[in-house]
Design an enzyme around this catalytic site. Structure first.
Site, mmCIF file in Angstrom:
data_model
loop_
_atom_site.group_PDB
_atom_site.id
_atom_site.type_symbol
_atom_site.label_atom_id
_atom_site.label_comp_id
_atom_site.label_asym_id
_atom_site.label_seq_id
_atom_site.Cartn_x
_atom_site.Cartn_y
_atom_site.Cartn_z
ATOM 1 N N ARG A 255 12.876 -16.637 17.087
ATOM 2 C CA ARG A 255 13.422 -17.613 15.386
ATOM 3 C C ARG A 255 14.713 -18.705 15.419
ATOM 4 N NH1 ARG A 255 17.197 -14.505 11.948
ATOM 5 N NH2 ARG A 255 17.721 -13.423 14.369
ATOM 6 N N ASN A 364 11.182 -3.010 4.356
ATOM 7 C CA ASN A 364 12.591 -3.682 5.319
ATOM 8 C C ASN A 364 14.133 -3.178 5.487
ATOM 9 O OD1 ASN A 364 13.989 -4.904 8.067
ATOM 10 N ND2 ASN A 364 14.212 -6.875 7.082
ATOM 11 N N HIS A 416 -2.882 10.969 4.419
ATOM 12 C CA HIS A 416 -3.557 11.783 5.030
ATOM 13 C C HIS A 416 -5.427 12.453 4.880
ATOM 14 C CE1 HIS A 416 -3.903 13.379 9.520
ATOM 15 N NE2 HIS A 416 -3.468 13.624 9.342
ATOM 16 N N ASP A 420 -6.328 8.788 9.677
ATOM 17 C CA ASP A 420 -6.683 9.145 10.425
ATOM 18 C C ASP A 420 -5.135 8.650 11.627
ATOM 19 O OD1 ASP A 420 -7.699 8.476 12.897
ATOM 20 O OD2 ASP A 420 -9.343 8.889 11.816
#
Length: 445
Positions: A255, A364, A416, A420
């Site tokens: 970056r 983020n 869930h 899994d």
């Protein structure tokens, strides 16, 4: 003498009848346009009220059909309202930041003479609505009570728009103090009644008590209102959380090498576009994570489009716009889209198109400073990821030497019921591989 007087009077009347000014005064009248209330129509998505963000017109302005009238903010997106009429703006009923209810009048427009047919059609529609509502069970309920066999309910005068506002807010018209002509309930009466009801708890809070506290009551609106609905629904999902650490030394170096040149082209490059592209690359091998769950039918719809949502903090609260079809975009193109969405977010003006059809989400939290977090799934999606702050800490290299490394935590929350732990771990390892080896990410290998 009497005969001569009659003849003279008849002659004067005949002369007057031939005079063009006399004909104008006796047979003509000034014609003005009809004042029409411009109602806030149903804008879909179950939206009941909006906040006025900006007016594009003012009283006295002439508008045409499809001209921009104002911008409003719902709990989901920003919408630009356009004119349905040609005419002159007479009155604005709301100020900026006021909350307008669907069905209420945003403003009044004076319809010009050539638009009189439109006004007549609207008047006929109102009459038809009144006649149909007079015989409906819903109307009898709004008018204040149940009709018995021998006693007819007392009629309350109000327009269909006012009745609809009352129904949506569970207000009985019979309880509202009417200020209109002939006892008619006006829109302002409904709003005053609602304000009076909402003020009751505040009055009680200000009553003398053993403890003295001060403050103010703030209602939820805009994006915060939508977050309430979404997060409440999310509580029904059994979350499975998988966390790991990721070395971001290489992606930071990549970056930094191009950051300055891209800034000269008007693009701000952070680490997030790399994370977004890495997620898309990993989803190619874990397509069951890029999916929507239909709880009612217990089916999973796996989607081809990688529309990756980015949790974003705005002045109106949390919102999650998405970058569409990331599978077809470069890191540079993702950065451009992210810059566009961030600019709209700062103005709380993200359109509905950028908020719909999200298939996978990322958050983020590291930009604020947090290290660890447990993200919450946004249904009907089945997974969400969150990144913490990158921290420089000691690590062992391949030769056993202690070296500084930029380490970032990542957490994935999955539904869930359908996902899994092994699948989430596999996906996380793929994502981590692309972030720690950005060259593979850039060439798509």
């Amino acid at each position: 003498m009497a005969l001569s007087w009659r003849l003279l009077t008849a002659a004067r009347l005949a002369e007057s009848a031939r005079h063009p000014i006399c004909r104008f005064l006796s047979t003509s009248s000034f014609r003005f346009g009809k004042i029409m209330p411009f109602q806030l129509s149903d804008i879909g998505e179950g939206i009941r009220d909006v906040t006025v963000k900006e007016w594009f017109v003012k009283p006295g302005d002439r508008v045409s059909q499809f001209d921009n009238i104002c911008e409003v903010q719902s709990d989901k997106a920003s919408v630009t309202i356009t004119s349905r009429y040609d005419g002159i703006v007479k009155t604005l009923h709301y100020k900026v930041d006021d909350v307008a209810i669907v069905g209420s009048a945003l403003l009044d427009i004076e319809i010009e003479d050539e638009s009189k047919d439109v006004a007549r059609d609207d008047a006929g529609e109102i009459k038809k609505n009144i006649e149909s509502e007079d015989i409906s069970d819903r109307q009898r309920k709004m008018d204040g009570g149940v009709e018995s066999e021998n006693i007819a309910p007392e009629r309350v005068l109000a327009t269909p728009a006012v009745r609809r506002i009352a129904m949506e807010n569970d207000v009985r018209l019979k309880d509202v103090t009417a200020t209109g002509k002939g006892g008619r309930v006006l829109k302002e009466d409904i709003l005053a009644h609602l304000q009076k009801i909402s003020a009751i708890p505040e009055i009680k809070a200000e009553a003398p008590s053993r403890t003295s506290v001060t403050g103010k009551t703030v209602g939820l609106k805009g994006y915060s209102k939508h977050m309430w609905k979404t997060m409440t629904k999310s509580l029904s999902i059994p979350h499975f959380v998988y966390s790991d650490e990721c070395n971001v030394n290489q992606v930071m170096r990549c970056r930094n090498e191009v950051k300055a040149s891209l800034k000269d082209r008007g693009v701000s490059l952070t680490l997030l576009p790399f994370f977004v592209k890495a997620a898309s690359q990993a989803l190619e091998q874990c397509p069951e994570l890029n999916a929507w769950l239909n709880e009612e039918n217990q089916t999973l719809q796996m989607l081809d489009n990688h529309n990756i949502g980015i949790a974003m903090d705005t002045p109106e609260g949390l919102v999650v716009p998405n970058i569409k079809n990331v599978q077809n975009l470069s890191v540079f193109a993702i950065a451009q889209e992210l810059n566009r969405l961030q600019e709209l977010g700062r103005k709380s003006s993200i359109p509905l198109a950028d908020l719909t059809d999200t298939t996978f989400s990322l958050s983020n939290i590291g930009v604020i400073g947090g290290t660890y977090t447990k993200p919450v799934i946004l249904p009907p999606q089945v997974i969400i990821g969150a990144f913490g702050k990158a921290q420089k800490i000691p690590r062992f290299d391949d030769k056993g030497n202690v070296v500084p490394a930029s380490i970032m935590s990542v957490s994935w929350s999955a539904d869930h019921r359908v996902i899994d732990g092994v699948t989430v771990a596999k996906f996380s390892n793929l994502w981590k591989h692309y972030v720690e080896n950005p060259m593979h990410l850039l060439i798509g290998a």
